[in-house]
Design a protein around this motif. Sequence first.
Motif, PDB file in Angstrom:
ATOM      1  N   LEU A   1       0.729  -0.881  -0.099  1.00  0.00           N
ATOM      2  CA  LEU A   1      -0.267  -0.247   0.001  1.00  0.00           C
ATOM      3  C   LEU A   1       1.013   1.463  -0.222  1.00  0.00           C
ATOM      4  O   LEU A   1       0.620   2.266  -0.621  1.00  0.00           O
ATOM      5  CB  LEU A   1      -0.755  -0.011   1.271  1.00  0.00           C
ATOM      6  N   SER A   2       2.086   1.331   1.076  1.00  0.00           N
ATOM      7  CA  SER A   2       2.692   2.342   0.558  1.00  0.00           C
ATOM      8  C   SER A   2       3.885   2.327  -0.302  1.00  0.00           C
ATOM      9  O   SER A   2       4.379   3.676  -0.542  1.00  0.00           O
ATOM     10  CB  SER A   2       3.970   2.592   2.829  1.00  0.00           C
ATOM     11  N   GLU A   3       3.669   1.913  -0.850  1.00  0.00           N
ATOM     12  CA  GLU A   3       4.472   2.036  -2.067  1.00  0.00           C
ATOM     13  C   GLU A   3       4.795   1.948  -3.625  1.00  0.00           C
ATOM     14  O   GLU A   3       3.287   2.307  -4.422  1.00  0.00           O
ATOM     15  CB  GLU A   3       6.326   0.322  -2.373  1.00  0.00           C
ATOM     16  N   GLU A   4       4.262   1.365  -4.027  1.00  0.00           N
ATOM     17  CA  GLU A   4       3.811   0.905  -5.663  1.00  0.00           C
ATOM     18  C   GLU A   4       2.031   0.690  -6.104  1.00  0.00           C
ATOM     19  O   GLU A   4       2.106   0.892  -6.619  1.00  0.00           O
ATOM     20  CB  GLU A   4       4.308  -0.323  -6.235  1.00  0.00           C
TER      21      GLU A   4
ATOM     22  N   ASP B   1       0.171   2.830   7.721  1.00  0.00           N
ATOM     23  CA  ASP B   1      -0.582   3.745   8.047  1.00  0.00           C
ATOM     24  C   ASP B   1      -2.500   3.784   8.647  1.00  0.00           C
ATOM     25  O   ASP B   1      -2.670   3.050   7.629  1.00  0.00           O
ATOM     26  CB  ASP B   1      -0.399   4.658   7.405  1.00  0.00           C
ATOM     27  N   PHE B   2      -2.861   3.775   9.532  1.00  0.00           N
ATOM     28  CA  PHE B   2      -3.942   3.341  10.237  1.00  0.00           C
ATOM     29  C   PHE B   2      -5.525   3.840   9.214  1.00  0.00           C
ATOM     30  O   PHE B   2      -5.767   3.397   7.976  1.00  0.00           O
ATOM     31  CB  PHE B   2      -4.434   3.542  11.334  1.00  0.00           C
ATOM     32  N   ASP B   3      -5.001   5.063   8.640  1.00  0.00           N
ATOM     33  CA  ASP B   3      -6.462   6.029   7.933  1.00  0.00           C
ATOM     34  C   ASP B   3      -6.278   5.398   6.632  1.00  0.00           C
ATOM     35  O   ASP B   3      -6.801   5.408   6.241  1.00  0.00           O
ATOM     36  CB  ASP B   3      -5.906   7.778   8.277  1.00  0.00           C
ATOM     37  N   GLN B   4      -4.770   5.843   6.106  1.00  0.00           N
ATOM     38  CA  GLN B   4      -4.719   5.242   4.900  1.00  0.00           C
ATOM     39  C   GLN B   4      -5.275   3.860   4.312  1.00  0.00           C
ATOM     40  O   GLN B   4      -5.871   3.443   3.377  1.00  0.00           O
ATOM     41  CB  GLN B   4      -3.220   4.978   4.346  1.00  0.00           C
TER      42      GLN B   4
ATOM     43  N   LYS C   1      -7.271   1.628   6.039  1.00  0.00           N
ATOM     44  CA  LYS C   1      -8.808   1.999   6.534  1.00  0.00           C
ATOM     45  C   LYS C   1      -9.613   2.522   4.979  1.00  0.00           C
ATOM     46  O   LYS C   1     -10.501   1.437   4.725  1.00  0.00           O
ATOM     47  CB  LYS C   1      -9.615   2.581   7.536  1.00  0.00           C
ATOM     48  N   LYS C   2      -9.033   3.868   4.831  1.00  0.00           N
ATOM     49  CA  LYS C   2      -9.435   4.049   3.011  1.00  0.00           C
ATOM     50  C   LYS C   2      -9.594   2.994   2.978  1.00  0.00           C
ATOM     51  O   LYS C   2     -10.609   2.119   1.906  1.00  0.00           O
ATOM     52  CB  LYS C   2      -9.163   5.115   2.101  1.00  0.00           C
ATOM     53  N   ALA C   3      -8.826   2.437   1.876  1.00  0.00           N
ATOM     54  CA  ALA C   3      -8.088   1.036   0.904  1.00  0.00           C
ATOM     55  C   ALA C   3      -8.966   0.121   1.106  1.00  0.00           C
ATOM     56  O   ALA C   3      -9.574   0.119   0.773  1.00  0.00           O
ATOM     57  CB  ALA C   3      -6.904   0.193   1.521  1.00  0.00           C
ATOM     58  N   VAL C   4      -8.934  -0.666   2.953  1.00  0.00           N
ATOM     59  CA  VAL C   4     -10.354  -1.399   2.984  1.00  0.00           C
ATOM     60  C   VAL C   4     -11.791  -0.732   2.630  1.00  0.00           C
ATOM     61  O   VAL C   4     -12.445  -2.157   2.252  1.00  0.00           O
ATOM     62  CB  VAL C   4      -9.727  -2.023   4.450  1.00  0.00           C
ATOM     63  N   GLN C   5     -12.220   0.316   3.290  1.00  0.00           N
ATOM     64  CA  GLN C   5     -13.714   0.761   2.968  1.00  0.00           C
ATOM     65  C   GLN C   5     -13.530   0.608   1.755  1.00  0.00           C
ATOM     66  O   GLN C   5     -14.937   0.148   0.608  1.00  0.00           O
ATOM     67  CB  GLN C   5     -13.542   1.702   3.270  1.00  0.00           C
ATOM     68  N   ASP C   6     -12.861   0.738   0.683  1.00  0.00           N
ATOM     69  CA  ASP C   6     -13.016   1.460  -0.961  1.00  0.00           C
ATOM     70  C   ASP C   6     -13.074   0.172  -1.624  1.00  0.00           C
ATOM     71  O   ASP C   6     -14.290  -0.230  -2.399  1.00  0.00           O
ATOM     72  CB  ASP C   6     -11.597   2.076  -1.483  1.00  0.00           C
ATOM     73  N   LEU C   7     -12.446  -1.365  -0.473  1.00  0.00           N
ATOM     74  CA  LEU C   7     -12.952  -2.621  -0.898  1.00  0.00           C
ATOM     75  C   LEU C   7     -14.333  -3.328  -0.398  1.00  0.00           C
ATOM     76  O   LEU C   7     -14.861  -4.305  -1.580  1.00  0.00           O
ATOM     77  CB  LEU C   7     -12.249  -3.429  -0.730  1.00  0.00           C
ATOM     78  N   GLY C   8     -14.437  -2.001   0.058  1.00  0.00           N
ATOM     79  CA  GLY C   8     -16.833  -2.885   0.320  1.00  0.00           C
ATOM     80  C   GLY C   8     -15.987  -3.816   1.917  1.00  0.00           C
ATOM     81  O   GLY C   8     -17.197  -4.477   1.773  1.00  0.00           O
ATOM     82  N   LEU C   9     -14.977  -4.152   2.040  1.00  0.00           N
ATOM     83  CA  LEU C   9     -14.643  -4.593   3.739  1.00  0.00           C
ATOM     84  C   LEU C   9     -15.329  -4.757   4.536  1.00  0.00           C
ATOM     85  O   LEU C   9     -14.618  -5.622   6.014  1.00  0.00           O
ATOM     86  CB  LEU C   9     -13.927  -5.615   2.538  1.00  0.00           C
ATOM     87  N   TRP C  10     -14.582  -3.294   4.565  1.00  0.00           N
ATOM     88  CA  TRP C  10     -14.582  -2.598   5.759  1.00  0.00           C
ATOM     89  C   TRP C  10     -15.482  -3.115   7.698  1.00  0.00           C
ATOM     90  O   TRP C  10     -14.809  -3.433   8.331  1.00  0.00           O
ATOM     91  CB  TRP C  10     -13.923  -1.163   6.269  1.00  0.00           C
TER      92      TRP C  10
ATOM     93  N   ALA D   1      -0.573  -0.660  12.733  1.00  0.00           N
ATOM     94  CA  ALA D   1       0.249   0.245  13.153  1.00  0.00           C
ATOM     95  C   ALA D   1       1.382  -0.476  13.034  1.00  0.00           C
ATOM     96  O   ALA D   1       1.759  -1.729  12.083  1.00  0.00           O
ATOM     97  CB  ALA D   1      -0.069  -0.150  14.497  1.00  0.00           C
ATOM     98  N   TRP D   2       2.823   0.607  13.376  1.00  0.00           N
ATOM     99  CA  TRP D   2       3.927   0.253  12.879  1.00  0.00           C
ATOM    100  C   TRP D   2       4.518  -0.430  14.127  1.00  0.00           C
ATOM    101  O   TRP D   2       4.787   0.127  14.821  1.00  0.00           O
ATOM    102  CB  TRP D   2       4.934   1.424  12.297  1.00  0.00           C
TER     103      TRP D   2
END
Length: 574
Positions: free
Chosen positions: A29-32, A61-64, A66-75, A84-85
């Motif tokens: 998620l944080s790279e490519e 990163d939590f917010d990033q 979470k948004k990705a999982v939400q966009d997939l309709g799975l959150w 978290a790191w």
Amino acid sequence: MATPSFENVTHPVKLVVWDLDETLWAGTLSEEGIKMIEPHADMIRTLVDRGIMCAICSKNDFDQAKKAVQDLGLWDLFVFPHIAWQPKGQAIAKMIKDMGLRDENVLFLDDNHLNIEEAQFFNANLMTVLADGTDLSALLDHEHLQGKDDTKHSRLKQYKVMEQKQSEQSEGGLSNTEFLAQSGIKVKIITDIAPHMDRVLELINRTNQLNYTKVRANTPEERAELDELLRVPGVHAGLIHAQDRYGDYGVVGFFCVRTRYNGTSVHHFAFSCRTISMGIEQWVWDYLGRPEVPVREPVANPVQSYDTVDWVTEVTDFGDDGAAVVDRHICLVGGCDLQQVSFYCGSKRDEFVNTQDDQGMLVRYDDVGFFINKRDPSLRHSKPLNNYLGYSLDDMNALDTSLAEVELIILSLFFAVPGDNLFTYGGKAFGGEFWGTVPPARLKALMRKPEIALPFAKQMFHRRLSIEDRLDQARQCFEHANRLRKPETPLFIIGANSDFGPQAERNPEVRRAFNAMCKSFCEATPGTVLISPNELLDADDIVDSDHYTRTGYFKIADFVNAQAAKFEPQEQGS
């Protein structure tokens, strides 16, 4: 790429913990960027439909994330996400603890073998699959991920409630007891368990962490034993339905106890892990009178975890706010089976029922002397009273105090009439002036002791009275209770069963005479109510003339509650 190995999946799975990068999806998620592995979305939906929860443990990163999982309709299908790191091992351990699970029922999916090794270090029995960014949906065919149908997502909703509670407690900085006190926990005790036997069996057979007795009913033979136990007189069983301000937990517990004169035996005491740290199992233990529980380890926590549990409220109906159970103060005098009635009438009870003394001998309080003897100070040190009868002057005074203070009285005194072991003792008059009945089992035990047999013969005077005189003594007991009770306190008198069973066939005349006397007394005395087993119960409710099924006791309790309500002050309309 090689197919992931599932050989570590050796136990039923209740929770699947997903890594995100290169596991849930391909890429970082944080790279490519990422590309969803579509079968995984369907896999998560299927697992939740089977009642198997899904969580996230990812270094992102939590917010990033979470948004990705939400966009997939799975959150909304995930519970207890940890993004978290931070190292994953302790995070998973806390997740398992917060959800009330065991690590042996948790499966962790991650593409990094170091993360897996660390997770197993902190969770020794954790099951793992090393993922490689490919389709893991073949796991759905594994025997340990079949779960059971939960298409309504009831388990998901329950864990969402737990998640919210954990979050609020953490953010509010509250101690566990402070948090529980503001949670508004309510429980409803379901005593009619017949329509809910599937849930009874589920709690008995599937719960472990808070299944204190671990007596199962898996086989037909074990199920038959359970059914037979539930038909035994003196057995009290119930299911526990729990709610709080966060939501409805459903039926979370089952108890089955048997009360006899020598104490209460606990056969089943099992609760869902959803109640861990809520104090519900301790509240139920208190409700049952704190009986000794034969605990089979391991259990998540002892039966008593708190000094007191004052944050749980019993209700008869949840409704909007829950209708509080009528907290009547009850006085009971009679056989131990009388407790089966009182369980349905309230929990604040003064019980003068069959018990066992320190020597293991039976003590009965349904004895005319317990009522009609004058409370003479000389009885305090009376050997015939304390040793031969088993109760004391303090017990007699406690009865009087209870009769004067309580809000409802139930007397079951038929056994004060037909017995042949009536004696007088003590006092200054020849032959004794105090009355007492020595139960046959107690008399037999006393006579086995040579040091007691001779003094007993010298101090106790056997009395043979006519049935009319015995009935008159029983009536005097009722009059004693009537004199002491408050005008607004109803007095219930239980008659004898004279229609069914072998005992009823042996002495029907005595039983009918007792019933006639009870009826006459109640008709002549305001505020008294006759409980007639012959009128309230059917043949199927009778076990052995003098003991009834739980349904029978429930019918009696229903009658008591309905009649008692007529004596309670009615709220005036506006």
